[in-house]
Write a protein that holds these residues in place. Structure first.
Motif, PDB file in Angstrom:
ATOM      1  N   ASN A  43       0.844  -1.191   0.000  1.00 32.54           N
ATOM      2  CA  ASN A  43       0.000   0.000   0.000  1.00 32.54           C
ATOM      3  C   ASN A  43       0.879   1.240   0.000  1.00 32.54           C
ATOM      4  N   ASP A  44       0.523   2.215  -0.801  1.00 41.36           N
ATOM      5  CA  ASP A  44       1.306   3.445  -0.869  1.00 41.36           C
ATOM      6  C   ASP A  44       1.435   4.126   0.486  1.00 41.36           C
ATOM      7  N   SER A  45       0.482   3.902   1.362  1.00 38.36           N
ATOM      8  CA  SER A  45       0.500   4.540   2.679  1.00 38.36           C
ATOM      9  C   SER A  45       1.591   3.978   3.586  1.00 38.36           C
ATOM     10  N   PHE A  46       2.217   2.860   3.197  1.00 37.82           N
ATOM     11  CA  PHE A  46       3.295   2.275   3.999  1.00 37.82           C
ATOM     12  C   PHE A  46       4.585   3.089   3.908  1.00 37.82           C
ATOM     13  N   TYR A  47       4.674   3.965   2.904  1.00 35.43           N
ATOM     14  CA  TYR A  47       5.953   4.588   2.584  1.00 35.43           C
ATOM     15  C   TYR A  47       5.899   6.106   2.733  1.00 35.43           C
ATOM     16  N   ILE A  48       6.935   6.662   3.352  1.00 35.14           N
ATOM     17  CA  ILE A  48       7.092   8.108   3.362  1.00 35.14           C
ATOM     18  C   ILE A  48       7.600   8.543   1.995  1.00 35.14           C
ATOM     19  N   ASP A  49       8.413   7.693   1.387  1.00 33.49           N
ATOM     20  CA  ASP A  49       8.940   7.919   0.039  1.00 33.49           C
ATOM     21  C   ASP A  49       8.933   6.576  -0.692  1.00 33.49           C
ATOM     22  N   LYS A  50       8.139   6.468  -1.752  1.00 31.96           N
ATOM     23  CA  LYS A  50       7.989   5.200  -2.463  1.00 31.96           C
ATOM     24  C   LYS A  50       9.157   4.890  -3.397  1.00 31.96           C
ATOM     25  N   GLU A  51       9.970   5.883  -3.674  1.00 37.74           N
ATOM     26  CA  GLU A  51      11.057   5.715  -4.645  1.00 37.74           C
ATOM     27  C   GLU A  51      12.190   4.865  -4.070  1.00 37.74           C
ATOM     28  N   TYR A  52      12.730   3.975  -4.914  1.00 37.11           N
ATOM     29  CA  TYR A  52      13.913   3.196  -4.535  1.00 37.11           C
ATOM     30  C   TYR A  52      15.144   4.073  -4.738  1.00 37.11           C
ATOM     31  N   LYS A  53      15.976   4.187  -3.703  1.00 36.63           N
ATOM     32  CA  LYS A  53      17.172   5.025  -3.790  1.00 36.63           C
ATOM     33  C   LYS A  53      18.412   4.181  -3.516  1.00 36.63           C
ATOM     34  N   ASN A  54      19.468   4.473  -4.252  1.00 37.18           N
ATOM     35  CA  ASN A  54      20.689   3.675  -4.170  1.00 37.18           C
ATOM     36  C   ASN A  54      21.416   3.861  -2.846  1.00 37.18           C
ATOM     37  N   THR A  63      26.207  -1.293  -4.823  1.00 40.23           N
ATOM     38  CA  THR A  63      25.006  -0.542  -4.435  1.00 40.23           C
ATOM     39  C   THR A  63      23.748  -1.220  -4.972  1.00 40.23           C
ATOM     40  N   ARG A  64      22.626  -0.879  -4.341  1.00 37.79           N
ATOM     41  CA  ARG A  64      21.329  -1.401  -4.768  1.00 37.79           C
ATOM     42  C   ARG A  64      20.270  -0.376  -4.360  1.00 37.79           C
ATOM     43  N   GLY A  65      19.130  -0.391  -5.059  1.00 37.05           N
ATOM     44  CA  GLY A  65      18.039   0.508  -4.718  1.00 37.05           C
ATOM     45  C   GLY A  65      17.185  -0.049  -3.587  1.00 37.05           C
ATOM     46  N   TYR A  66      16.970   0.779  -2.550  1.00 34.08           N
ATOM     47  CA  TYR A  66      16.137   0.388  -1.409  1.00 34.08           C
ATOM     48  C   TYR A  66      15.072   1.449  -1.148  1.00 34.08           C
ATOM     49  N   ARG A  67      13.973   1.003  -0.530  1.00 30.44           N
ATOM     50  CA  ARG A  67      13.000   1.953  -0.008  1.00 30.44           C
ATOM     51  C   ARG A  67      12.545   1.453   1.361  1.00 30.44           C
ATOM     52  N   TYR A  68      12.184   2.412   2.232  1.00 29.20           N
ATOM     53  CA  TYR A  68      11.826   2.057   3.601  1.00 29.20           C
ATOM     54  C   TYR A  68      10.324   1.876   3.738  1.00 29.20           C
ATOM     55  N   ASN A  69       9.912   0.724   4.265  1.00 26.90           N
ATOM     56  CA  ASN A  69       8.524   0.439   4.565  1.00 26.90           C
ATOM     57  C   ASN A  69       8.298   0.786   6.036  1.00 26.90           C
ATOM     58  N   ALA A  70       7.672   1.938   6.287  1.00 24.88           N
ATOM     59  CA  ALA A  70       7.502   2.436   7.651  1.00 24.88           C
ATOM     60  C   ALA A  70       6.410   1.687   8.411  1.00 24.88           C
ATOM     61  N   PHE A  71       5.653   0.860   7.708  1.00 26.08           N
ATOM     62  CA  PHE A  71       4.615   0.054   8.367  1.00 26.08           C
ATOM     63  C   PHE A  71       5.197  -1.227   8.952  1.00 26.08           C
ATOM     64  N   THR A  72       6.081  -1.873   8.196  1.00 25.86           N
ATOM     65  CA  THR A  72       6.688  -3.131   8.657  1.00 25.86           C
ATOM     66  C   THR A  72       8.089  -2.936   9.229  1.00 25.86           C
ATOM     67  N   GLY A  91      23.307  -3.567  14.213  1.00 22.64           N
ATOM     68  CA  GLY A  91      24.389  -2.748  13.683  1.00 22.64           C
ATOM     69  C   GLY A  91      24.370  -2.590  12.178  1.00 22.64           C
ATOM     70  N   LEU A  92      23.404  -3.221  11.494  1.00 24.33           N
ATOM     71  CA  LEU A  92      23.318  -3.092  10.038  1.00 24.33           C
ATOM     72  C   LEU A  92      23.168  -1.618   9.661  1.00 24.33           C
ATOM     73  N   GLU A  93      23.999  -1.149   8.752  1.00 24.93           N
ATOM     74  CA  GLU A  93      24.035   0.282   8.430  1.00 24.93           C
ATOM     75  C   GLU A  93      23.905   0.493   6.930  1.00 24.93           C
ATOM     76  N   LEU A  94      22.878   1.248   6.533  1.00 28.31           N
ATOM     77  CA  LEU A  94      22.660   1.589   5.130  1.00 28.31           C
ATOM     78  C   LEU A  94      23.124   3.014   4.887  1.00 28.31           C
ATOM     79  N   ASN A  95      24.031   3.184   3.933  1.00 31.57           N
ATOM     80  CA  ASN A  95      24.534   4.502   3.574  1.00 31.57           C
ATOM     81  C   ASN A  95      24.032   4.865   2.180  1.00 31.57           C
ATOM     82  N   PHE A  96      23.059   5.779   2.119  1.00 30.75           N
ATOM     83  CA  PHE A  96      22.481   6.174   0.841  1.00 30.75           C
ATOM     84  C   PHE A  96      23.371   7.190   0.140  1.00 30.75           C
ATOM     85  N   LEU A  97      23.352   7.146  -1.175  1.00 26.39           N
ATOM     86  CA  LEU A  97      24.203   8.028  -1.954  1.00 26.39           C
ATOM     87  C   LEU A  97      23.803   9.492  -1.803  1.00 26.39           C
TER      88      LEU A  97
END
Length: 206
Positions: A43-54, A63-72, A91-97
């Motif tokens: 559902n679009d409402s799960f995301y603050i930003d639906k776009e996948y970002k590297n 690198t890979r494109g990720y998006r955050y699901n704020a519901f899950t 400790g998993l750390e995602l560093n976006f470009l």
């Protein structure tokens, strides 16, 4: 018995190998084989930003494109036409470009309850004090429904909280914290505002 043992070993091997995936440049990126929700239930409402970002994962190349699901509370990625969750590890750390940093870690909420989840890093990650931000989406049932997408029966709410990490402990910023309020008052800052909290942490690090 030998055949059974061999199958178990092969199965274990495939799970281990699934943690690393080769990229076109010969590097490896962090991987997981945990399926996300079926596309029909996203559902679009799960995301603050639906776009996948590297982004890249700390200690891994590529690198890979990720998006955050704020519901899950998951970072999702696409592999072909299949949706996957990034496997959670302390400790998993995602560093976006684009400069954003997210970390999967333990923290204490306003009630002193220990929780785990993804927090966005808002200040210097190497500072003595670090400001974190949590954005979560919750769902309220307004009636009988069997679908996430039934907007007439579901209401989504976005909840934003801030946390300050000192040493190995991360605690929620509370309006009842006398020490923080004292410092904020002296600096004419409002701890309810993100930009002021960033300034407050800068003061703590001096």
């Amino acid at each position: 018995m030998k055949n059974k043992l061999l199958l178990i070993m092969l199965g274990f091997g495939s799970i281990v190998l699934a943690q690393n995936v080769n990229t076109k440049d010969g590097g490896t990126i962090y991987n997981s084989q945990n399926y996300v929700l079926d596309k029909a239930n996203l559902n679009d409402s799960f995301y603050i930003d639906k776009e996948y970002k590297n982004a890249n994962i700390k200690n891994y190349s590529g690198t890979r494109g990720y998006r955050y699901n704020a519901f899950t509370d998951d970072f999702e990625y696409l592999d072909g036409k299949k949706y996957y969750n990034l496997e959670k590890q302390d400790g998993l750390e995602l560093n976006f470009l684009n400069g954003q940093i997210y970390k999967y870690t333990s923290y204490y909420d306003d009630n002193g309850e220990l929780k785990k989840g993804y927090l966005q890093v808002l200040t210097d990650i190497n500072g003595n004090n670090i400001l974190y931000k949590s954005v979560k989406v919750s769902k309220t049932e307004l009636g009988n429904t069997n679908s996430y997408n039934n907007m007439d029966s579901v209401k989504f709410r976005t909840l934003i909280n801030y946390y300050i990490g000192t040493g190995n402990k991360i605690e929620q910023v509370s309006k009842s914290n006398k020490d923080l309020n004292k410092i904020a008052k002296a600096a004419k800052l409002n701890i309810s505002k993100e930009k002021d909290l960033i300034k407050l942490v800068d003061i703590l690090n001096k």
